[in-house]
Design a protein around this motif. Structure first.
Motif, PDB file in Angstrom:
ATOM      1  N   ILE A   1       0.821  -1.210   0.000  1.00  0.00           N
ATOM      2  CA  ILE A   1       0.000   0.000   0.000  1.00  0.00           C
ATOM      3  C   ILE A   1       0.858   1.264   0.000  1.00  0.00           C
ATOM      4  CG2 ILE A   1      -1.477   1.402   1.503  1.00  0.00           C
ATOM      5  CD1 ILE A   1      -3.146  -0.538   0.040  1.00  0.00           C
ATOM      6  N   MET A   2       1.966   1.251   0.742  1.00  0.00           N
ATOM      7  CA  MET A   2       2.797   2.441   0.864  1.00  0.00           C
ATOM      8  C   MET A   2       3.642   2.716  -0.373  1.00  0.00           C
ATOM      9  SD  MET A   2       2.062   4.061   3.582  1.00  0.00           S
ATOM     10  CE  MET A   2       3.434   5.211   3.704  1.00  0.00           C
ATOM     11  N   GLN A   3       3.488   1.893  -1.414  1.00  0.00           N
ATOM     12  CA  GLN A   3       4.072   2.236  -2.716  1.00  0.00           C
ATOM     13  C   GLN A   3       2.983   2.300  -3.784  1.00  0.00           C
ATOM     14  OE1 GLN A   3       6.534  -0.842  -4.602  1.00  0.00           O
ATOM     15  NE2 GLN A   3       6.106  -2.196  -2.856  1.00  0.00           N
ATOM     16  N   GLY A   4       1.730   2.465  -3.324  1.00  0.00           N
ATOM     17  CA  GLY A   4       0.633   2.733  -4.240  1.00  0.00           C
ATOM     18  C   GLY A   4      -0.085   1.545  -4.811  1.00  0.00           C
ATOM     19  N   VAL A   5       0.272   0.326  -4.405  1.00  0.00           N
ATOM     20  CA  VAL A   5      -0.387  -0.874  -4.943  1.00  0.00           C
ATOM     21  C   VAL A   5      -1.729  -1.066  -4.245  1.00  0.00           C
ATOM     22  CG1 VAL A   5      -0.273  -3.379  -5.171  1.00  0.00           C
ATOM     23  CG2 VAL A   5       1.777  -1.993  -5.555  1.00  0.00           C
ATOM     24  N   THR A   6      -2.792  -1.112  -5.033  1.00  0.00           N
ATOM     25  CA  THR A   6      -4.126  -1.328  -4.477  1.00  0.00           C
ATOM     26  C   THR A   6      -4.745  -2.654  -4.921  1.00  0.00           C
ATOM     27  OG1 THR A   6      -5.132  -0.094  -6.303  1.00  0.00           O
ATOM     28  CG2 THR A   6      -4.575   1.145  -4.309  1.00  0.00           C
ATOM     29  N   THR A   7      -4.155  -3.295  -5.941  1.00  0.00           N
ATOM     30  CA  THR A   7      -4.674  -4.568  -6.442  1.00  0.00           C
ATOM     31  C   THR A   7      -3.514  -5.503  -6.744  1.00  0.00           C
ATOM     32  OG1 THR A   7      -6.603  -3.484  -7.432  1.00  0.00           O
ATOM     33  CG2 THR A   7      -6.041  -5.671  -8.259  1.00  0.00           C
ATOM     34  N   GLU A   8      -3.633  -6.762  -6.304  1.00  0.00           N
ATOM     35  CA  GLU A   8      -2.571  -7.743  -6.510  1.00  0.00           C
ATOM     36  C   GLU A   8      -3.125  -8.992  -7.192  1.00  0.00           C
ATOM     37  OE1 GLU A   8       0.457  -7.959  -3.242  1.00  0.00           O
ATOM     38  OE2 GLU A   8      -1.213  -7.199  -2.035  1.00  0.00           O
ATOM     39  N   VAL A   9      -2.368  -9.481  -8.182  1.00  0.00           N
ATOM     40  CA  VAL A   9      -2.730 -10.714  -8.877  1.00  0.00           C
ATOM     41  C   VAL A   9      -1.996 -11.862  -8.201  1.00  0.00           C
ATOM     42  CG1 VAL A   9      -2.732 -11.948 -11.070  1.00  0.00           C
ATOM     43  CG2 VAL A   9      -3.082  -9.465 -11.035  1.00  0.00           C
ATOM     44  N   ILE A  10      -2.747 -12.838  -7.701  1.00  0.00           N
ATOM     45  CA  ILE A  10      -2.177 -13.961  -6.955  1.00  0.00           C
ATOM     46  C   ILE A  10      -2.286 -15.250  -7.769  1.00  0.00           C
ATOM     47  CG2 ILE A  10      -2.675 -12.873  -4.734  1.00  0.00           C
ATOM     48  CD1 ILE A  10      -5.101 -14.777  -4.488  1.00  0.00           C
ATOM     49  N   GLY A  11      -1.643 -16.309  -7.258  1.00  0.00           N
ATOM     50  CA  GLY A  11      -1.707 -17.611  -7.928  1.00  0.00           C
ATOM     51  C   GLY A  11      -0.720 -17.750  -9.066  1.00  0.00           C
ATOM     52  N   ASN A  12       0.366 -16.994  -9.034  1.00  0.00           N
ATOM     53  CA  ASN A  12       1.330 -16.999 -10.130  1.00  0.00           C
ATOM     54  C   ASN A  12       2.301 -18.180 -10.071  1.00  0.00           C
ATOM     55  OD1 ASN A  12       1.210 -14.528 -12.014  1.00  0.00           O
ATOM     56  ND2 ASN A  12       0.795 -13.645 -10.003  1.00  0.00           N
ATOM     57  N   CYS A  13       3.052 -18.346 -11.156  1.00  0.00           N
ATOM     58  CA  CYS A  13       4.115 -19.354 -11.276  1.00  0.00           C
ATOM     59  C   CYS A  13       3.612 -20.774 -11.051  1.00  0.00           C
ATOM     60  CB  CYS A  13       5.269 -19.043 -10.318  1.00  0.00           C
ATOM     61  SG  CYS A  13       6.177 -17.540 -10.737  1.00  0.00           S
TER      62      CYS A  13
ATOM     63  N   LEU B   1      -5.442 -16.103 -10.098  1.00  0.00           N
ATOM     64  CA  LEU B   1      -5.133 -17.047 -11.166  1.00  0.00           C
ATOM     65  C   LEU B   1      -5.128 -18.433 -10.544  1.00  0.00           C
ATOM     66  CD1 LEU B   1      -2.050 -15.218 -12.749  1.00  0.00           C
ATOM     67  CD2 LEU B   1      -4.366 -15.243 -13.684  1.00  0.00           C
ATOM     68  N   VAL B   2      -5.359 -19.455 -11.335  1.00  0.00           N
ATOM     69  CA  VAL B   2      -5.243 -20.823 -10.830  1.00  0.00           C
ATOM     70  C   VAL B   2      -3.929 -21.406 -11.342  1.00  0.00           C
ATOM     71  CG1 VAL B   2      -6.634 -21.733 -12.748  1.00  0.00           C
ATOM     72  CG2 VAL B   2      -6.300 -23.115 -10.689  1.00  0.00           C
ATOM     73  N   GLY B   3      -3.196 -22.045 -10.439  1.00  0.00           N
ATOM     74  CA  GLY B   3      -1.886 -22.573 -10.783  1.00  0.00           C
ATOM     75  C   GLY B   3      -1.955 -23.927 -11.475  1.00  0.00           C
ATOM     76  N   HIS B   4      -1.258 -24.042 -12.601  1.00  0.00           N
ATOM     77  CA  HIS B   4      -1.152 -25.325 -13.297  1.00  0.00           C
ATOM     78  C   HIS B   4      -0.530 -26.371 -12.384  1.00  0.00           C
ATOM     79  CE1 HIS B   4       1.629 -27.962 -15.739  1.00  0.00           C
ATOM     80  NE2 HIS B   4       0.441 -28.381 -16.128  1.00  0.00           N
ATOM     81  N   GLY B   5       0.484 -25.980 -11.603  1.00  0.00           N
ATOM     82  CA  GLY B   5       1.126 -26.918 -10.690  1.00  0.00           C
ATOM     83  C   GLY B   5       0.151 -27.454  -9.660  1.00  0.00           C
ATOM     84  N   SER B   6      -0.704 -26.573  -9.135  1.00  0.00           N
ATOM     85  CA  SER B   6      -1.678 -27.005  -8.128  1.00  0.00           C
ATOM     86  C   SER B   6      -2.699 -27.958  -8.724  1.00  0.00           C
ATOM     87  CB  SER B   6      -2.373 -25.776  -7.528  1.00  0.00           C
ATOM     88  OG  SER B   6      -1.428 -24.931  -6.899  1.00  0.00           O
ATOM     89  N   ILE B   7      -3.117 -27.691  -9.948  1.00  0.00           N
ATOM     90  CA  ILE B   7      -4.054 -28.595 -10.623  1.00  0.00           C
ATOM     91  C   ILE B   7      -3.387 -29.945 -10.891  1.00  0.00           C
ATOM     92  CG2 ILE B   7      -5.202 -28.999 -12.849  1.00  0.00           C
ATOM     93  CD1 ILE B   7      -6.013 -26.079 -12.836  1.00  0.00           C
ATOM     94  N   ARG B   8      -2.127 -29.919 -11.301  1.00  0.00           N
ATOM     95  CA  ARG B   8      -1.418 -31.171 -11.601  1.00  0.00           C
ATOM     96  C   ARG B   8      -1.193 -31.990 -10.326  1.00  0.00           C
ATOM     97  NH1 ARG B   8       3.179 -33.964 -14.172  1.00  0.00           N
ATOM     98  NH2 ARG B   8       2.666 -34.146 -16.387  1.00  0.00           N
ATOM     99  N   ILE B   9      -0.884 -31.315  -9.228  1.00  0.00           N
ATOM    100  CA  ILE B   9      -0.718 -32.022  -7.955  1.00  0.00           C
ATOM    101  C   ILE B   9      -2.032 -32.699  -7.569  1.00  0.00           C
ATOM    102  CG2 ILE B   9      -0.365 -31.704  -5.470  1.00  0.00           C
ATOM    103  CD1 ILE B   9       1.661 -29.471  -6.231  1.00  0.00           C
TER     104      ILE B   9
END
Length: 528
Positions: A77-89, A141-149
């Motif tokens: 927040i203290m660098q202006g980020v208000t939205t984050e995309v999760i579930g990467n890599c 996002l949904v992780g391909h690795g999590s689906i494969r596991i």
């Protein structure tokens, strides 16, 4: 709450030149931009001389556990980020299949920590996150690795027809529950074991829901060209938009490849009709799991089996041979960087090694670096993370300047000796690279953080300043904005940000942060 921001220098996120205006906020929306006469406000804030931009969208994060560590959201927040995309890599906290749940939880504990899991799918994860409260907005996002596991654990083999159908079913269900797309991490298990054909087939499911494909490509060093080509081929053959995560060329032997090879490939693909873009963090070091240094076969079966192999002397000798001689297609980070460039970022059992290089640790222990690595992973139960220096400054600047590049932190909310990008990415781009080094114009830097990622994700009312859009806003001083976090002190808060609004609420006032959980879990279907 109704608020008027007076005397704004508006950078609306489009990349156009700034303009002067007042902005009226009503509830969670921007009510008016320009003449706000007649608008009744509970409060007026004069921001004369300051820039007002849409809240920044961090296109690539690992903040999936943010509701469990809300105090760390201050760094974003203290660098202006208000939205984050999760579930990467390829790593998401969902879907969870009961019989393979221990494998997923143990694997992700390196990034998510020891959180209490009480969900099985995205819908339930969203409910838990919402009930606990979040400071920033979250986009899954949904992780391909999590689906494969979930489908086949950490098996090192192609999926069977039945397993493919099961993965496609899980993926469709998760997309229906609001995921914005599929992410892959093709240097990590189990993604490293997958074929391009598997990914194309899964991406065709995602395409049917209007989602995107984001990828940590299979190799970011010696085979970066082939890996970018694979990402483009997946996009072309499944007719899906592609986002290449944290694009780089790792290892001195590969420096310069973005200018000579990979960026021309991306531009040509776009000319040919493939919707492919990329993101970047503004540093020459990356950060990931310490266990990634090991050959891919070590990870088969999951973390517990990896640790068993590290106890076995015959396996240790095989690891040593593969580390020294390489394996075709494997992204051997040590070969491209060296032991003196790998630093332990977080260690739950041996805090004294945080911030120390593997070379330093090995010397202190009287061991060679590989032995020290294997012993450290055993002691840390496979959960340690690292910072590794591997990119050139010239490549960072070149990639940053490209119109196809967005800004993403790749940050991990970690109270250890984490990478400074979690606390400094957006401030560093605005201060060091834009104001001081003139790599970007301020309007373009803001576009890369706002409307560009919003457009890629399909967000309609975020990433832009206009009437009716959500009131995610950041007010900062272009003359003083700067990153303070360093590799030595990575958790220092950025400076120059005076006000930050999340869904109309001022989380930051006059540079002071309040731990108010006004963020929302945004699902693709309704985007509310």
């Amino acid at each position: 709450m109704n608020i008027i921001l007076r005397n704004c220098r508006v950078y609306d996120g489009s990349g156009n030149s700034w303009y002067a205006a007042d902005i009226a906020i009503s509830g969670d929306r921007i009510a008016r931009v320009g003449n706000v006469s007649g608008f009744s406000a509970d409060e007026e804030i004069d921001v004369r001389g300051l820039a007002v931009a849409p809240g920044f969208i961090d296109i690539h994060t690992h903040s999936d556990n943010a509701s469990f560590l809300p105090e760390l959201s201050k760094g974003k927040i203290m660098q202006g980020v208000t939205t984050e995309v999760i579930g990467n890599c390829g790593m998401s906290a969902f879907p969870v299949r009961a019989e393979n749940a221990p494998l997923l939880k143990k694997y992700l504990s390196s990034i998510f920590g020891d959180i209490e899991w009480s969900w099985s799918n995205l819908a339930e994860f969203a409910e838990v996150t919402t009930s606990r409260g979040i400071v920033t907005n979250m986009i899954p996002l949904v992780g391909h690795g999590s689906i494969r596991i979930a489908a086949m654990g950490f098996d090192k083999r192609p999926a069977t027809d039945d397993e493919m159908e099961f993965m496609k079913k899980l993926l469709a269900e998760t997309m229906e529950q609001g995921a914005f797309g599929l992410s892959s991490g093709l240097i990590y298990p189990p993604g490293v074991y997958s074929t391009m054909e598997e990914l194309i087939e899964l991406c065709q499911v995602v395409r049917n829901y209007g989602g995107i494909y984001t990828t940590h490509v299979r190799n970011e060093s010696d085979l970066v060209e082939e890996s970018v080509k694979e990402a483009i081929t997946i996009g072309r053959n499944s007719n899906i938009a592609v986002q290449i995560s944290h694009h780089k060329a790792a290892g001195k032997a590969n420096w310069g490849k973005p200018k000579r090879i990979t960026i021309p490939l991306i531009k040509q693909a776009r000319e040919d009709g493939v919707d492919v873009d990329m993101d970047l963090y503004p540093y020459t070091a990356g950060s990931t799991l310490l266990s990634v240094l090991l050959p891919p076969w070590c990870h088969e079966g999951g973390v517990a089996e990896m640790l068993e192999r590290l106890h076995d002397e015959e396996c240790r000798q095989r690891i040593r041979y593969d580390m020294e001689h390489g394996i075709p297609g494997w992204d051997n980070i040590i070969k491209s960087s060296g032991w003196d460039q790998v630093f332990v970022a977080s260690a739950k059992n041996n805090k004294e090694i945080e911030g120390k290089s593997m070379e330093e640790i090995s010397k202190k222990r009287g061991q060679d670096p590989l032995t020290a690595l294997m012993d450290t992973l055993i002691e840390e139960e496979g959960t340690a993370t690292m910072v590794v220096f591997m990119m050139s400054e010239e490549d960072v600047r070149f990639i940053m300047k490209q119109p196809e590049t967005m800004i993403g932190s790749d940050g991990i909310p970690d109270p250890g000796k984490t990478h400074p990008r979690y606390f400094g990415t957006f401030a560093r781009v605005l201060g060091h690279y834009t104001r001081d080094e003139k790599v970007l114009h301020l309007e373009d830097a803001i576009r890369k953080m706002t409307s560009f990622p919003a457009k890629k994700l399909g967000l309609k009312d975020r990433g832009i300043i206009r009437e009716g859009a959500y009131a995610d806003l950041v007010v900062f001083d272009p003359k003083t904005v700067d990153d303070v976090a360093s590799y030595e002190n990575p958790s220092e808060i950025a400076i120059g940000f005076t006000h930050v609004f999340v869904n109309g609420y001022p989380i930051v006032r006059n540079g002071e942060f309040s731990l108010v959980k006004n963020g929302r879990f945004i699902k693709r279907q309704n985007q509310t």
